[in-house]
Design an enzyme around this catalytic site. Structure first.
Site, PDB file in Angstrom:
ATOM      1  N   ASN A 130      -0.227  -5.740  13.706  1.00  0.00           N
ATOM      2  CA  ASN A 130      -1.029  -4.705  12.810  1.00  0.00           C
ATOM      3  C   ASN A 130      -2.312  -5.086  12.946  1.00  0.00           C
ATOM      4  O   ASN A 130      -3.046  -6.289  12.732  1.00  0.00           O
ATOM      5  CB  ASN A 130      -0.626  -5.027  11.461  1.00  0.00           C
ATOM      6  CG  ASN A 130       0.720  -4.421  11.199  1.00  0.00           C
ATOM      7  OD1 ASN A 130       1.382  -3.874  12.273  1.00  0.00           O
ATOM      8  ND2 ASN A 130       1.325  -4.464   9.977  1.00  0.00           N
ATOM      9  N   TRP A 188      -0.662   4.038  12.843  1.00  0.00           N
ATOM     10  CA  TRP A 188      -0.670   4.020  11.330  1.00  0.00           C
ATOM     11  C   TRP A 188      -1.333   5.346  10.614  1.00  0.00           C
ATOM     12  O   TRP A 188      -2.547   5.191  10.986  1.00  0.00           O
ATOM     13  CB  TRP A 188      -1.099   2.663  10.583  1.00  0.00           C
ATOM     14  CG  TRP A 188      -0.630   2.854   9.108  1.00  0.00           C
ATOM     15  CD1 TRP A 188      -1.367   2.914   8.098  1.00  0.00           C
ATOM     16  CD2 TRP A 188       0.742   2.503   8.668  1.00  0.00           C
ATOM     17  NE1 TRP A 188      -0.534   2.801   7.051  1.00  0.00           N
ATOM     18  CE2 TRP A 188       0.673   2.528   7.319  1.00  0.00           C
ATOM     19  CE3 TRP A 188       2.052   2.017   9.210  1.00  0.00           C
ATOM     20  CZ2 TRP A 188       1.771   2.102   6.322  1.00  0.00           C
ATOM     21  CZ3 TRP A 188       3.011   2.030   8.306  1.00  0.00           C
ATOM     22  CH2 TRP A 188       3.210   2.030   7.012  1.00  0.00           C
ATOM     23  N   TYR A 190     -10.906  -1.636   8.696  1.00  0.00           N
ATOM     24  CA  TYR A 190     -11.265  -2.748   7.745  1.00  0.00           C
ATOM     25  C   TYR A 190     -12.051  -3.747   8.075  1.00  0.00           C
ATOM     26  O   TYR A 190     -12.565  -4.746   7.213  1.00  0.00           O
ATOM     27  CB  TYR A 190      -9.777  -3.219   7.251  1.00  0.00           C
ATOM     28  CG  TYR A 190      -9.012  -2.500   6.513  1.00  0.00           C
ATOM     29  CD1 TYR A 190      -7.533  -1.944   7.054  1.00  0.00           C
ATOM     30  CD2 TYR A 190      -9.410  -1.851   5.364  1.00  0.00           C
ATOM     31  CE1 TYR A 190      -6.853  -1.180   6.216  1.00  0.00           C
ATOM     32  CE2 TYR A 190      -8.505  -1.160   4.546  1.00  0.00           C
ATOM     33  CZ  TYR A 190      -7.437  -0.775   5.041  1.00  0.00           C
ATOM     34  OH  TYR A 190      -6.478   0.440   4.290  1.00  0.00           O
ATOM     35  N   LYS A 243      -4.402   7.668   6.504  1.00  0.00           N
ATOM     36  CA  LYS A 243      -4.539   7.455   8.109  1.00  0.00           C
ATOM     37  C   LYS A 243      -3.358   8.157   8.993  1.00  0.00           C
ATOM     38  O   LYS A 243      -3.196   7.898   9.987  1.00  0.00           O
ATOM     39  CB  LYS A 243      -4.089   6.023   8.389  1.00  0.00           C
ATOM     40  CG  LYS A 243      -5.445   4.988   7.717  1.00  0.00           C
ATOM     41  CD  LYS A 243      -5.131   3.690   7.970  1.00  0.00           C
ATOM     42  CE  LYS A 243      -6.161   2.746   7.517  1.00  0.00           C
ATOM     43  NZ  LYS A 243      -6.019   2.443   6.047  1.00  0.00           N
ATOM     44  N   ASN A 297       7.039  -7.579   6.730  1.00  0.00           N
ATOM     45  CA  ASN A 297       5.738  -6.928   7.125  1.00  0.00           C
ATOM     46  C   ASN A 297       4.682  -7.893   6.509  1.00  0.00           C
ATOM     47  O   ASN A 297       4.297  -7.876   5.412  1.00  0.00           O
ATOM     48  CB  ASN A 297       5.735  -5.494   6.469  1.00  0.00           C
ATOM     49  CG  ASN A 297       4.408  -4.864   6.862  1.00  0.00           C
ATOM     50  OD1 ASN A 297       4.289  -4.654   7.951  1.00  0.00           O
ATOM     51  ND2 ASN A 297       3.379  -4.807   6.113  1.00  0.00           N
ATOM     52  N   GLU A 298       3.982  -8.354   7.583  1.00  0.00           N
ATOM     53  CA  GLU A 298       2.683  -9.174   7.205  1.00  0.00           C
ATOM     54  C   GLU A 298       2.699 -10.170   6.289  1.00  0.00           C
ATOM     55  O   GLU A 298       2.072 -10.267   4.956  1.00  0.00           O
ATOM     56  CB  GLU A 298       1.616  -7.838   6.829  1.00  0.00           C
ATOM     57  CG  GLU A 298       1.491  -7.027   7.469  1.00  0.00           C
ATOM     58  CD  GLU A 298       0.080  -6.501   7.262  1.00  0.00           C
ATOM     59  OE1 GLU A 298      -0.617  -6.552   6.577  1.00  0.00           O
ATOM     60  OE2 GLU A 298      -0.300  -5.636   8.349  1.00  0.00           O
ATOM     61  N   ASP A 304       0.694  -1.216   0.082  1.00  0.00           N
ATOM     62  CA  ASP A 304      -0.051  -0.085  -0.080  1.00  0.00           C
ATOM     63  C   ASP A 304       0.808   1.256  -0.025  1.00  0.00           C
ATOM     64  O   ASP A 304       0.707   2.160   0.948  1.00  0.00           O
ATOM     65  CB  ASP A 304      -0.978   0.030   1.150  1.00  0.00           C
ATOM     66  CG  ASP A 304      -1.889   1.101   1.269  1.00  0.00           C
ATOM     67  OD1 ASP A 304      -2.187   1.563   2.207  1.00  0.00           O
ATOM     68  OD2 ASP A 304      -2.480   1.399   0.236  1.00  0.00           O
ATOM     69  N   TYR A 347      -6.953  -3.599  12.608  1.00  0.00           N
ATOM     70  CA  TYR A 347      -7.653  -2.540  11.913  1.00  0.00           C
ATOM     71  C   TYR A 347      -9.168  -2.916  12.301  1.00  0.00           C
ATOM     72  O   TYR A 347      -9.805  -2.487  11.446  1.00  0.00           O
ATOM     73  CB  TYR A 347      -7.212  -2.742  10.375  1.00  0.00           C
ATOM     74  CG  TYR A 347      -6.018  -1.994   9.987  1.00  0.00           C
ATOM     75  CD1 TYR A 347      -5.039  -2.673   9.952  1.00  0.00           C
ATOM     76  CD2 TYR A 347      -5.854  -0.472  10.185  1.00  0.00           C
ATOM     77  CE1 TYR A 347      -3.707  -2.083   9.723  1.00  0.00           C
ATOM     78  CE2 TYR A 347      -4.945  -0.046   9.855  1.00  0.00           C
ATOM     79  CZ  TYR A 347      -3.783  -0.638   9.512  1.00  0.00           C
ATOM     80  OH  TYR A 347      -2.369   0.115   9.433  1.00  0.00           O
ATOM     81  N   GLU A 399       0.685  -1.238  14.006  1.00  0.00           N
ATOM     82  CA  GLU A 399      -0.108  -0.578  13.256  1.00  0.00           C
ATOM     83  C   GLU A 399      -1.818  -0.595  13.408  1.00  0.00           C
ATOM     84  O   GLU A 399      -2.111  -1.742  13.969  1.00  0.00           O
ATOM     85  CB  GLU A 399      -0.261  -1.453  11.623  1.00  0.00           C
ATOM     86  CG  GLU A 399       0.980  -0.767  10.840  1.00  0.00           C
ATOM     87  CD  GLU A 399       0.720  -1.318   9.498  1.00  0.00           C
ATOM     88  OE1 GLU A 399       1.845  -1.769   8.659  1.00  0.00           O
ATOM     89  OE2 GLU A 399      -0.141  -1.376   8.834  1.00  0.00           O
TER      90      GLU A 399
HETATM   91  C1  LIG Z   1      -3.939  -4.525   6.527  1.00  0.00           C
HETATM   92  C2  LIG Z   1      -2.606  -4.280   5.885  1.00  0.00           C
HETATM   93  C3  LIG Z   1      -1.355  -3.783   6.874  1.00  0.00           C
HETATM   94  N1  LIG Z   1      -1.215  -2.316   6.650  1.00  0.00           N
HETATM   95  C4  LIG Z   1      -0.171  -2.285   5.865  1.00  0.00           C
HETATM   96  C5  LIG Z   1       0.220  -0.643   5.371  1.00  0.00           C
HETATM   97  O1  LIG Z   1       1.366  -0.743   4.440  1.00  0.00           O
HETATM   98  C6  LIG Z   1      -1.049  -0.041   4.862  1.00  0.00           C
HETATM   99  O2  LIG Z   1      -0.874   1.147   4.667  1.00  0.00           O
HETATM  100  C7  LIG Z   1      -2.160  -0.210   5.880  1.00  0.00           C
HETATM  101  C8  LIG Z   1      -3.203   0.453   5.306  1.00  0.00           C
HETATM  102  O3  LIG Z   1      -4.122  -0.154   4.450  1.00  0.00           O
HETATM  103  O4  LIG Z   1      -3.613   1.773   5.838  1.00  0.00           O
HETATM  104  C9  LIG Z   1      -2.404  -1.734   6.151  1.00  0.00           C
END
Ligand SMILES: CCCN1C[C@@H](O)[C@H](O)[C@@H](C(=O)O)C1
Length: 600
Positions: free
Chosen positions: A469, A554, A475, A573, A414-415, A167, A471, A509
């Site tokens: 991380n 984040w 999300y 964000k 990362n992830e 992203d 959300y 995050e």
């Molecule tokens: C769910 C993915 C994790 N995270 C990665 C980061 O690089 C993205 O910018 C962030 C987002 O979607 O805001 C989500």
């Protein structure tokens, strides 16, 4: 040869460092015909392109901004006669994502990886006392077997298009400075330090790497320039009585000075600033100088308007002032190693950095979110080739950044997709192959996303502490459903709490896209009020579990991503806007963080 050294360039009585920043000739090479057409000697009707900079946002036409493929930078460089007898090199801070270097038409070397430095040894190809033609062919395509992971597709009109599994925008070019360097044939090509500290005494165990048959002298000076310790030999100890330790948000830097002597004559010297401090993980605690630290900070990006992913000292100065203003003490170099100057700056400001390689997008779910397949990434047939590049960049990141007091930990991914068994052999190799790279043995970790919970991840035995991380509120379980989001987050953390895991957890995050100036009572998503409500929810949860030892929302600032129906001119964000001005959440976080102890 000089190409194995990643030491940051310096100018002193034995070495020279000339930055080649400024305008270079630039030209796209969609047909990859540059070599055939003699572009290594010069470009016909070039564009004048600033270095360091990403090329993308300078352009007004979309084909140029979105260009994916080969492109060239060429510059005439005068190399002085007094470089005679020295090793002469071109040191690239970053060429994104892969490069081949030519001098006077002669191919010198290639390099893969757009976020770490490399040096081209041009000693044999240069004409001293004359202008020399430096040509660099760069390619910015994304592939599943390279870092950062993605695809490159070809449109029906024949143009290539980057499809990132991540992203952030695929900003490309000479994103960091290019240096012309000259060093003695007999030289120091690396050094490392480890520490033992107490209030009464600190010991710096040092190692100096050189290929020369030379004597080594090392001294340590305090900020006033007083020599506080000396030693001889390529390894040894510098013992400092009543040291001033490097503390979080209270930095103190000593200068280590290394000299190579042959028959009593100094032939090379290298100095650097270091901090006397230790990093440990003990149970649920992260310790600096044997005292617990609670991380307050952010995930960031090297990202700003005009020059994209170029390292910009002006932006770095502003960002560090924002972090001090808000009460932060740390950040993660998401999702790639930043320019060396960022770490030097953090060394001076007492900021802790979790240093991350660009092993991002190793998750097909992310790819499907961004248009990929839906399978376990680690079942792909690209894994073997990917691993070679992955471990190579872990090695370079640790080799480059190991001597910074600001570096707290290494984030090796990362992830990634760790919910499938096929991730286990990959991570077993990754953690075995990286175990001895850092003389200080700082903690190694990677970020775990929503699919990789205590229940589902197969790779929880690897990290020395956990980066989560999460959300809820954005999300999933968003808006009025956020109360379910809080309940779900608490349920997962109760599992961690009731498990036998006794390692710290840092939230690396969480956040909400927020349009600055959008206000709504009661709140709705995208409003500044909602961003605060989401942070309040997470902070209520953080304050309920003592094994949570860090909060890094984040993101520090809004940043550019691919265009899409989920992005309003990039990711919003940010706690600050892309031009580094505060959203309401900045004042909320400042109040919370300044009510906590400054650094612990
Ligand atoms: C769910 C993915 C994790 N995270 C990665 C980061 O690089 C993205 O910018 C962030 C987002 O979607 O805001 C989500």
């Amino acid at each position: 040869i000089m190409e194995k050294s990643l030491l940051y360039p310096v100018t002193n009585a034995y070495r020279e460092d000339q930055k080649l920043d400024g305008l270079w000739d630039f030209k796209f090479d969609p047909a990859s015909e540059g070599e055939k057409n003699g572009w290594t000697e010069g470009l016909a009707d070039p564009i004048e392109m600033p270095v360091p900079a990403s090329f993308n946002d300078f352009f007004t036409d979309k084909d140029a901004r979105e260009y994916t493929g080969d492109f060239w930078y060429v510059k005439k460089v005068f190399i002085p006669k007094y470089f005679e007898g020295k090793q002469i090199g071109l040191r690239f801070g970053a060429a994104t994502h892969r490069a081949t270097v030519y001098v006077n038409g002669q191919k010198i070397r290639s390099h893969e990886g757009g976020f770490l430095p490399f040096t081209a040894d041009i000693t044999g190809a240069t004409k001293l006392g004359e202008e020399n033609v430096v040509a660099v062919k760069i390619n910015n395509e994304l592939h599943r077997d390279a870092l950062p992971a993605g695809d490159t597709m070809t449109l029906k009109n024949g143009k290539k298009m980057a499809k990132p599994f991540f992203d952030f925008y695929n900003y490309s070019g000479l994103n960091r400075s290019v240096h012309l360097i000259a060093i003695p044939k007999d030289n120091v090509y690396d050094y490392s330090t480890t520490y033992e500290v107490s209030d009464e005494q600190a010991t710096v165990h040092y190692t100096v790497q050189t290929d020369a048959q030379a004597d080594v002298k090392v001294s340590l000076a305090d900020e006033a320039g007083n020599v506080v310790a000396t030693a001889t030999g390529s390894t040894g100890d510098l013992v400092v009585k009543n040291p001033t330790l490097w503390q979080v948000r209270d930095a103190y830097l000593y200068t280590i000075k290394i000299q190579l002597l042959e028959n009593g004559t100094v032939v090379d010297a290298y100095s650097d600033e270091i901090g006397l401090r230790t990093i440990e993980i003990q149970g649920h605690q992260i310790l600096v100088n044997h005292k617990p630290v609670y991380l307050k900070g952010f995930g960031r990006h090297e990202d700003s308007i005009y020059a994209g992913r170029a390292f910009d000292l002006n932006v770095e100065r502003r960002d560090l002032n924002l972090m001090k203003w808000i009460g932060a003490n740390s950040y993660r170099s998401s999702h790639y190693p930043y320019d060396e100057q960022a770490y030097k700056f953090a060394d001076r400001e007492g900021i802790l950095i979790t240093d991350e390689v660009p092993a991002v997008g190793f998750k097909m779910a992310a790819a499907s979110f961004l248009g990929g397949l839906d399978q376990s990434f680690f079942d792909g047939d690209w894994i073997d080739e990917l691993y070679k590049k992955h471990i190579d960049q872990v090695k370079d990141m640790i080799k480059r950044d190991k001597n910074h007091p600001s570096v707290l930990a290494w984030s090796l991914c990362n992830e990634p997709d760790t919910s499938s068994e096929s991730a286990v052999p990959y991570f077993t190799k990754l953690f075995n192959d990286s175990a001895d790279l850092d003389p200080e043995k700082r903690p190694r970790t990677f970020t775990l996303n929503e699919d990789d919970t205590f229940e589902t991840s197969k790779c929880l035995k690897f990290p020395d502490f956990y980066l989560l991380n999460r959300y809820p509120g954005w999300y999933h379980k968003w808006g009025y459903e956020i109360s379910d989001g809080e309940a779900g987050l608490r349920a997962e953390l109760d599992e961690w709490k009731n498990s036998d895991i006794d390692k710290p957890i840092v939230f690396s995050e969480y956040g909400a896209d927020t349009e600055p100036g959008l206000h709504k009572l009661p709140s709705i998503m995208w409003s500044e009020e909602y961003q605060i409500e989401l942070l309040e929810m997470f902070n209520r949860v953080f304050d309920s579990y003592d094994f949570i030892r860090g909060e890094q929302p984040w993101n520090l600032a809004d940043f550019q991503t691919v265009e899409g129906n989920m992005r309003v001119n990039g990711n919003k964000k940010g706690i600050f806007t892309r031009d580094r001005q505060p959203k309401a959440a900045a004042f909320y976080l400042r109040k919370r963080w300044n009510s906590l102890p400054l650094s612990y």
